[in-house]
Design an enzyme around this catalytic site. Structure first.
Site, PDB file in Angstrom:
ATOM      1  N   LYS A   1     -16.768 -30.169 -49.103  1.00  0.00           N
ATOM      2  CA  LYS A   1     -16.641 -30.519 -50.511  1.00  0.00           C
ATOM      3  C   LYS A   1     -17.574 -29.621 -51.299  1.00  0.00           C
ATOM      4  O   LYS A   1     -18.600 -29.141 -50.802  1.00  0.00           O
ATOM      5  CB  LYS A   1     -16.943 -31.998 -50.771  1.00  0.00           C
ATOM      6  CG  LYS A   1     -18.371 -32.451 -50.558  1.00  0.00           C
ATOM      7  CD  LYS A   1     -19.354 -32.152 -51.649  1.00  0.00           C
ATOM      8  CE  LYS A   1     -18.850 -32.572 -53.011  1.00  0.00           C
ATOM      9  NZ  LYS A   1     -19.795 -32.095 -54.080  1.00  0.00           N
TER      10      LYS A   1
ATOM     11  N   THR B   1     -23.079 -24.833 -47.469  1.00  0.00           N
ATOM     12  CA  THR B   1     -22.316 -25.108 -48.680  1.00  0.00           C
ATOM     13  C   THR B   1     -22.803 -26.424 -49.236  1.00  0.00           C
ATOM     14  O   THR B   1     -23.782 -26.975 -48.769  1.00  0.00           O
ATOM     15  CB  THR B   1     -20.809 -25.160 -48.377  1.00  0.00           C
ATOM     16  OG1 THR B   1     -20.117 -25.309 -49.622  1.00  0.00           O
ATOM     17  CG2 THR B   1     -20.450 -26.285 -47.460  1.00  0.00           C
TER      18      THR B   1
END
Length: 471
Positions: free
Chosen positions: A222, A233
């Site tokens: 996400k 990330t």
């Protein structure tokens, strides 16, 4: 026969029984599409590759609440990834942001102490970063409640992960109350419900999978804004049934992050909650014999790198307000760090990103951005052999532009065909219609190192989303 999975945010996905889908999933894996005519078509393609590796179950639940810090009604999704048995074979890399979230502190401690892991617990909406009170204590209390509902030995077998608004405190009582429902929702079929439940401003779920060493590597991520990772990330989880030793897995994961998530940027802002986790259920042992085991490890590492690379590009494509993905292939650099820096300078340039958003082939901004970075990072570098291309068209060599009306037309066509929404429509689609990129090739002509960096353009919608993010 169909049943439905419904999330707190209002998403519903019709699903069919496991045995009825096996053949269809195998067929789609053989020729995974890269263009989608609708949201349903995209979800069907994800569903076809979403089979969980052996030894895992996932569950989701959600609730509404009122944050103590704001008079609004908010929705939080909870996601659990649960292993059938505890595992010591897991690895993680975390943000380097100095003001990291409480889950990061807990995750680092669990990793350094070599704790066996049996569950990952994810909440969206609130990132649990520097909130008033005891963020670590709140996260540990949620882990204890999850362990009790899931039948685990203790909360230290649970890895917490949070994403969302920075500065708000977790709604602890509501989260604890939701744990029994979360436990009841566990299923061992598909990873797709988890990919959807962890979303915040993401427009669609991100899920990738690869076969490896007799098992599977499946990953979800996400993230749509506040993205320029310095480790991984926003949140990404990679599951495998291949029994990869802990030390090897940590080495592989860090290398995969460096070549993928660390070569990606949406808006040059590093999150306080960045987390990348890889965990094995150990259901598929490595083959006997040193040579066979080494081959299996190499196959797994390649699959892990592929999944991380695909998820990184998906994250850029799913960036807030994104209409173009920019892929910068930098070659001929003296070292990989400089190559990555050149690529990052391009995808982080507000002027160049805005030009791309408007389908304006303003190559002057590209060359200026590269020159600005090199003037600071490598002022003595000789650039007589430097060349630059956009969409395959040569635009710069031997210190001079190579542009003409015909080249301008070609560049405009390149930008237009890479756009995600139809011309004149600035609204982002809830699915990726294609996987085309604005391809930029830069050859510095002074070495053998290279890097590929991906990013996104800068649109009015990005500004609008972040002006209203908390509300």
């Amino acid at each position: 026969m169909l049943f439905a999975v419904t999330f707190a945010a209002g998403y519903t996905l019709a699903r069919s029984p496991v045995h009825a889908r096996g053949a269809a999933r195998s067929a789609v894996r053989a020729a995974a599409p890269t263009e989608f005519a609708s949201e349903d078509a995209h979800l069907a393609a994800l569903d076809a590759i979403a089979e969980l590796p052996a030894g895992f179950r996932v569950g989701t639940s959600g609730f509404t609440f009122t944050p103590k810090e704001a008079k609004i009604t908010a929705t939080m999704n909870l996601t659990a990834v649960v292993l059938d048995k505890p595992t010591s074979n897991w690895a993680a890399v975390f943000t380097r942001n100095a003001f990291c979230g409480a889950p990061i502190k807990i995750g680092r401690k669990r990793l350094s102490e070599g704790k066996a892991l049996q569950a990952i617990l994810v909440n969206n909406k609130i990132s649990n970063v520097c909130a008033e009170g005891t963020g670590v204590g709140d996260a540990e209390a949620v882990c204890d409640a999850a362990a009790a509902s899931l039948g685990l030995k203790g909360g230290d077998a649970v890895l917490p992960c949070s994403t969302g608004v920075i500065g708000w405190r977790l709604p602890l009582d509501s989260m604890v109350f939701a744990m029994p429902e979360l436990a009841e929702s566990l299923q061992g079929d598909s990873l797709l419900p988890a990919a959807r439940a962890i979303m915040t401003t993401d427009r669609y779920p991100k899920l990738r999978a690869q076969p490896a060493a007799g098992g599977r590597v499946c990953g979800i991520a996400k993230g749509a804004g506040m993205i320029e990772p310095n480790m991984a990330t926003m949140l990404a989880f990679v599951l495998t049934d291949v029994a990869i030793p802990r030390g090897e897995m940590q080495r592989m994961l860090r290398a995969a992050a460096d070549a993928s998530f660390n070569c990606m940027s949406v808006d040059a802002d590093q999150s306080t909650s960045d987390t990348l986790v890889c965990v094995s259920s150990n259901r598929v042992p490595l083959p006997d014999g040193e040579k066979a085991a080494a081959a299996a490890l190499a196959e797994f590492e390649a699959a892990l790198g592929a999944v991380c690379g695909q998820l990184a590009e998906d994250t850029a494509r799913n960036g807030e307000g994104t209409q173009h993905v920019i892929r910068v292939d930098v070659r001929g650099a003296p070292d990989a760090e400089l190559a990555r820096g050149v690529g990052k300078a391009v995808v982080n340039s507000p002027l160049f990103k805005a030009a791309v958003a408007g389908n304006d082939p303003n190559v002057g901004r590209l060359v200026s951005t590269v020159g600005s970075y090199l003037g600071s990072a490598a002022p003595e570098m000789e650039l007589e052999r430097c060349t630059m291309k956009m969409g395959g068209a040569l635009i710069f060599e031997k210190g001079a532009f190579r542009i003409s009306p015909s080249v301008e037309d070609e560049l405009y066509k390149t930008l237009s065909t890479a756009r995600l929404s139809p011309a004149g429509d600035d609204a982002s689609l809830p699915y990726p219609p294609h996987e085309r990129c604005v391809e930029i090739a830069i050859d510095l002509g002074v070495g053998d190192a290279s890097a590929v960096v991906v990013g996104s353009d800068l649109t009015k919608e990005y500004v609008s989303i972040n002006a209203d993010y908390r509300s």
